[in-house]
Motif scaffolding. Sequence first.
Motif, PDB file in Angstrom:
ATOM      1  N   GLY A  12       0.898  -1.200  -0.113  1.00  0.00           N
ATOM      2  CA  GLY A  12      -0.041   0.016  -0.145  1.00  0.00           C
ATOM      3  C   GLY A  12       0.857   1.344   0.168  1.00  0.00           C
ATOM      4  O   GLY A  12       0.617   2.042  -0.571  1.00  0.00           O
ATOM      5  N   ALA A  13       1.989   1.364   0.914  1.00  0.00           N
ATOM      6  CA  ALA A  13       2.685   2.596   0.705  1.00  0.00           C
ATOM      7  C   ALA A  13       3.385   2.471  -0.429  1.00  0.00           C
ATOM      8  O   ALA A  13       3.510   3.541  -0.733  1.00  0.00           O
ATOM      9  CB  ALA A  13       3.695   2.154   1.840  1.00  0.00           C
ATOM     10  N   ALA A  14       3.775   1.653  -1.324  1.00  0.00           N
ATOM     11  CA  ALA A  14       4.558   1.743  -2.698  1.00  0.00           C
ATOM     12  C   ALA A  14       3.512   2.460  -3.460  1.00  0.00           C
ATOM     13  O   ALA A  14       3.897   3.102  -4.203  1.00  0.00           O
ATOM     14  CB  ALA A  14       4.833   0.380  -3.053  1.00  0.00           C
ATOM     15  N   GLN A  15       2.124   2.045  -3.645  1.00  0.00           N
ATOM     16  CA  GLN A  15       1.225   2.528  -4.209  1.00  0.00           C
ATOM     17  C   GLN A  15       1.015   3.911  -4.048  1.00  0.00           C
ATOM     18  O   GLN A  15       0.992   5.086  -4.732  1.00  0.00           O
ATOM     19  CB  GLN A  15      -0.038   1.879  -4.202  1.00  0.00           C
ATOM     20  N   HIS A  16       0.890   4.539  -2.694  1.00  0.00           N
ATOM     21  CA  HIS A  16       0.644   5.790  -2.205  1.00  0.00           C
ATOM     22  C   HIS A  16       1.788   6.495  -2.507  1.00  0.00           C
ATOM     23  O   HIS A  16       1.589   7.494  -3.156  1.00  0.00           O
ATOM     24  CB  HIS A  16       0.522   5.588  -0.666  1.00  0.00           C
ATOM     25  N   LEU A  17       2.837   6.192  -2.281  1.00  0.00           N
ATOM     26  CA  LEU A  17       4.190   6.924  -2.565  1.00  0.00           C
ATOM     27  C   LEU A  17       4.739   7.070  -4.217  1.00  0.00           C
ATOM     28  O   LEU A  17       5.801   7.525  -4.550  1.00  0.00           O
ATOM     29  CB  LEU A  17       5.431   6.601  -1.698  1.00  0.00           C
ATOM     30  N   MET A  18       4.130   5.957  -5.131  1.00  0.00           N
ATOM     31  CA  MET A  18       4.639   5.572  -6.199  1.00  0.00           C
ATOM     32  C   MET A  18       5.960   5.350  -6.364  1.00  0.00           C
ATOM     33  O   MET A  18       6.698   5.757  -7.246  1.00  0.00           O
ATOM     34  CB  MET A  18       4.445   6.704  -7.123  1.00  0.00           C
ATOM     35  N   ASP A  19       6.286   4.375  -5.441  1.00  0.00           N
ATOM     36  CA  ASP A  19       7.670   3.885  -5.340  1.00  0.00           C
ATOM     37  C   ASP A  19       7.910   2.699  -5.080  1.00  0.00           C
ATOM     38  O   ASP A  19       7.763   1.841  -4.146  1.00  0.00           O
ATOM     39  CB  ASP A  19       8.271   4.677  -3.968  1.00  0.00           C
ATOM     40  N   GLY A  20       8.037   1.892  -6.406  1.00  0.00           N
ATOM     41  CA  GLY A  20       8.355   0.303  -6.230  1.00  0.00           C
ATOM     42  C   GLY A  20       9.482   0.046  -5.589  1.00  0.00           C
ATOM     43  O   GLY A  20       9.565  -1.147  -5.235  1.00  0.00           O
ATOM     44  N   ASP A  21      10.436   0.816  -5.485  1.00  0.00           N
ATOM     45  CA  ASP A  21      11.736   0.476  -4.757  1.00  0.00           C
ATOM     46  C   ASP A  21      11.327  -0.179  -3.194  1.00  0.00           C
ATOM     47  O   ASP A  21      12.201  -0.885  -2.531  1.00  0.00           O
ATOM     48  CB  ASP A  21      12.680   1.616  -4.933  1.00  0.00           C
ATOM     49  N   LEU A  22      10.336   0.497  -2.759  1.00  0.00           N
ATOM     50  CA  LEU A  22       9.865   0.010  -1.417  1.00  0.00           C
ATOM     51  C   LEU A  22       9.638  -1.408  -1.459  1.00  0.00           C
ATOM     52  O   LEU A  22      10.174  -2.118  -0.453  1.00  0.00           O
ATOM     53  CB  LEU A  22       8.796   0.747  -0.751  1.00  0.00           C
TER      54      LEU A  22
END
Length: 126
Positions: A12-22
């Motif tokens: 969910g955090a990756a979607q919210h922040l648009m950061d696949g590196d998470l």
Amino acid sequence: MEFAKWYTQVTGAAQHLMDGDLIREQSTTGCVKCEDVAVHADSRKGVQHPSVNPYEKVTNTKILKWGKEPTFQVDFTIPKHELVNDEGVKEATVRAEKAGLAMRLQRSAGRWFVSEVTLAYRENMQ
């Protein structure tokens, strides 16, 4: 079970922040599902993305199957939130509902990886 909960929240955090590196920073090499989630998160740039982590509030985790390929179920509540563009401007509202996430986890070289994920929305759950 803590991994299943953590994985759900980081997704969910990756979607919210648009950061696949998470996801990539924590996944094992060759985890196809992890890379799919990471690519999806990255693809939200320039498109609508959640204004909050929609999978933050995990309400329950349980083991559905144990053994060589354990399966866990993670239940979470998706809060009412906005879909925003890169400038943070609201483009749509997502109503709150209950959702369940079932995932198949496998162990390889001392680390967990996700081999299958199924998302199910269940409206009017009590």
